[in-house]
Design an enzyme around this catalytic site. Structure first.
Site, PDB file in Angstrom:
ATOM      1  N   TYR A  10      46.204 -17.715 -17.313  1.00 15.93           N
ATOM      2  CA  TYR A  10      47.507 -17.393 -16.729  1.00 15.93           C
ATOM      3  C   TYR A  10      48.324 -18.649 -16.475  1.00 15.93           C
ATOM      4  CZ  TYR A  10      45.853 -12.649 -15.776  1.00 15.93           C
ATOM      5  OH  TYR A  10      45.381 -11.383 -15.894  1.00 15.93           O
ATOM      6  N   MET A  34      41.199 -13.458 -11.449  1.00 13.76           N
ATOM      7  CA  MET A  34      40.511 -12.612 -10.466  1.00 13.76           C
ATOM      8  C   MET A  34      38.995 -12.547 -10.702  1.00 13.76           C
ATOM      9  SD  MET A  34      41.206  -8.638  -9.455  1.00 13.76           S
ATOM     10  CE  MET A  34      42.834  -8.843  -8.823  1.00 13.76           C
ATOM     11  N   ARG A  81      42.771 -25.848  21.696  1.00 13.59           N
ATOM     12  CA  ARG A  81      42.624 -24.471  21.224  1.00 13.59           C
ATOM     13  C   ARG A  81      42.211 -23.664  22.444  1.00 13.59           C
ATOM     14  NH1 ARG A  81      38.891 -23.988  15.919  1.00 13.59           N
ATOM     15  NH2 ARG A  81      37.398 -24.094  17.616  1.00 13.59           N
ATOM     16  N   LYS A 137      28.272 -17.479  13.310  1.00  9.85           N
ATOM     17  CA  LYS A 137      29.512 -16.701  13.237  1.00  9.85           C
ATOM     18  C   LYS A 137      29.914 -16.514  11.773  1.00  9.85           C
ATOM     19  CE  LYS A 137      32.497 -20.693  13.919  1.00  9.85           C
ATOM     20  NZ  LYS A 137      33.765 -21.136  14.455  1.00  9.85           N
TER      21      LYS A 137
HETATM   22  C1  LIG Z   1      32.632 -23.651  19.837  1.00 15.75           C
HETATM   23  C2  LIG Z   1      32.004 -24.017  18.542  1.00 15.75           C
HETATM   24  N1  LIG Z   1      30.846 -24.676  18.544  1.00 15.75           N
HETATM   25  C3  LIG Z   1      30.243 -25.034  17.388  1.00 15.75           C
HETATM   26  C4  LIG Z   1      30.800 -24.747  16.164  1.00 15.75           C
HETATM   27  C5  LIG Z   1      30.097 -25.202  14.904  1.00 15.75           C
HETATM   28  O1  LIG Z   1      30.884 -26.147  14.227  1.00 15.75           O
HETATM   29  P1  LIG Z   1      30.371 -26.832  12.895  1.00 15.75           P
HETATM   30  O2  LIG Z   1      30.238 -25.757  11.880  1.00 15.75           O
HETATM   31  O3  LIG Z   1      31.419 -27.823  12.531  1.00 15.75           O
HETATM   32  O4  LIG Z   1      29.064 -27.454  13.228  1.00 15.75           O
HETATM   33  C6  LIG Z   1      32.022 -24.078  16.122  1.00 15.75           C
HETATM   34  C7  LIG Z   1      32.659 -23.814  14.829  1.00 15.75           C
HETATM   35  O5  LIG Z   1      33.837 -23.903  14.638  1.00 15.75           O
HETATM   36  C8  LIG Z   1      32.635 -23.699  17.339  1.00 15.75           C
HETATM   37  O6  LIG Z   1      33.811 -23.047  17.354  1.00 15.75           O
END
Ligand SMILES: Cc1ncc(COP(=O)(O)O)c(C=O)c1O
Length: 371
Positions: free
Chosen positions: A263, A311, A130, A35
């Site tokens: 800055y 920046m 969550r 992701k």
């Molecule tokens: C549902 C789920 N599984 C696995 C992971 C992987 O987590 P990590 O990067 O801590 O291994 C995530 C990441 O947030 C997640 O949301």
């Protein structure tokens, strides 16, 4: 000439870290989590780097489709499931496995006739609060899913809140595992529990404090990118950095005692000193809130950030590198300078640094340790 700032992605390290995850969780299949653009590494690079994974997990349906276009034929898991009924036919058409974490998603599946069977991951909320069904709601959600004709395999999953913290967590893995086992007891289906923290502590997870727990799939993310969710340094787990951020010194200033830098004039020289200006700033993804003292390598020598990150530039103390000059090589994180160390000094986590790498930063590929 391009600006000297660039990131180097290390595909060899990605493969190595995946193998490491496998050795930590023998017998489990691996969803490599790609992701957030493969944690900033690029989705396609993630796909290639984790070609030996059993599946890839991510968030957006459109990126799942992109993986299919890029030639990924193994399973894909949507970690948050679908956001819209229009995605359901795509799951069937492209063989995408969806998480189901709330009753609204169950209803969407009930109302849609699936022309091809799909596999789902049913998520239990064991304390993360969550996503997911509470343990006492889980069985009913399972029964409703099981009654949908187009649903084939139902994998049972949960997510750990403190898998990095085995010693004194506010909510222990053992407690989440206990809730999971109670809520899922007797239900058929494979189990998927561990993120990186869980995988790195898989041995403890599988025995000892938690008692035997079935782990058919694990879902490592950060460890595959050479970071840890917290706790011990990544190298102690045998993990290699997969992203190195490099730049050069583009200017040098000689300061006298009392001179300030950047800055807000936040840093004042305690005595005569030399500072180097590095081509890297917050618009590149380097955290603006990084504190004075955050580590940096110049010509391979460790020194630290001084003054406020701006920046496009930041300033570093050149006292330990008297021969530094315009053009000296700078490592902001990665090979030689663990990203977790930089993140900690900057009051954040390695995940955020990787994911925040800005699109304007050039990206190349190279072996870890090659220069
Ligand atoms: C549902 C789920 N599984 C696995 C992971 C992987 O987590 P990590 O990067 O801590 O291994 C995530 C990441 O947030 C997640 O949301």
């Amino acid at each position: 000439m391009p600006r000297p700032l660039h990131a180097i992605i290390h595909p060899d390290a990605m493969q190595r870290n995946l193998a490491r995850a496998r050795s930590c969780a023998p017998g489990a299949r691996i969803w490599a989590v790609v992701k957030a653009n493969a944690y900033g590494h690029g989705l396609e690079r993630g796909m290639r780097g984790f070609a030996q994974a059993d599946g890839l997990g991510l968030i957006e349906t459109e990126n799942a489709l992109r993986l299919r276009e890029l030639g990924w034929v193994k399973p894909i898991l949507l970690l948050e499931g679908i956001f819209d009924a229009a995605d359901i036919p795509l799951l069937a058409e492209h063989n995408i496995n969806s998480t189901v974490h709330c009753i609204e998603q169950v209803k969407l599946l009930e109302y849609t006739s699936l022309y091809r069977p799909i596999d789902v991951h049913l998520k239990m909320n064991t304390g993360m609060n969550r996503l997911g069904f509470r343990p006492d709601e889980f069985r009913a959600a399972y029964a409703r899913l099981r009654a949908i004709p187009g649903i084939r395999n139902i994998t049972l999953m949960t997510h750990f809140a403190n898998s990095d913290e085995l010693e004194h967590p506010r909510l222990a893995i053992a407690e989440q595992v206990r809730r999971f086992r109670e809520g899922a007891d007797g239900l058929p289906g494979e189990r998927s529990l561990s993120n990186s923290g869980g995988v790195l502590h898989q041995a403890a997870l599988l025995s000892g404090a938690t008692g035997e727990v079935q782990c058919d799939w694990v879902r490592p993310g950060i460890m595959l990118y050479g970071g840890t969710p917290g706790g011990r340094p990544a190298r102690e787990y045998g993990l290699l950095p997969t992203m190195t951020l490099k730049s050069e010194i583009i200017g040098i200033q000689q300061l006298q005692a009392g001179d300030s830098v950047g800055y807000g004039s936040r840093f004042q020289a305690p005595g005569p000193m030399t500072v180097g200006v590095v081509a890297c700033g917050y618009a590149d993804g380097y955290p603006r809130h990084a504190e004075h003292g955050t580590p940096v390598l110049v010509d391979g020598v460790r020194t630290s950030l001084v003054g406020r990150v701006s920046m496009d530039m930041m300033t570093v103390d050149l006292s330990p590198i008297p021969n530094a000059r315009v053009g000296s090589k700078v490592t902001l994180w990665g090979d030689g300078l663990p990203i977790d160390e930089v993140a900690q000094a900057a009051g954040t986590i390695g995940y955020e640094l990787m994911c925040a790498l800005a699109p304007r930063v050039r990206v190349a590929e190279g072996r870890v340790g090659s220069d």
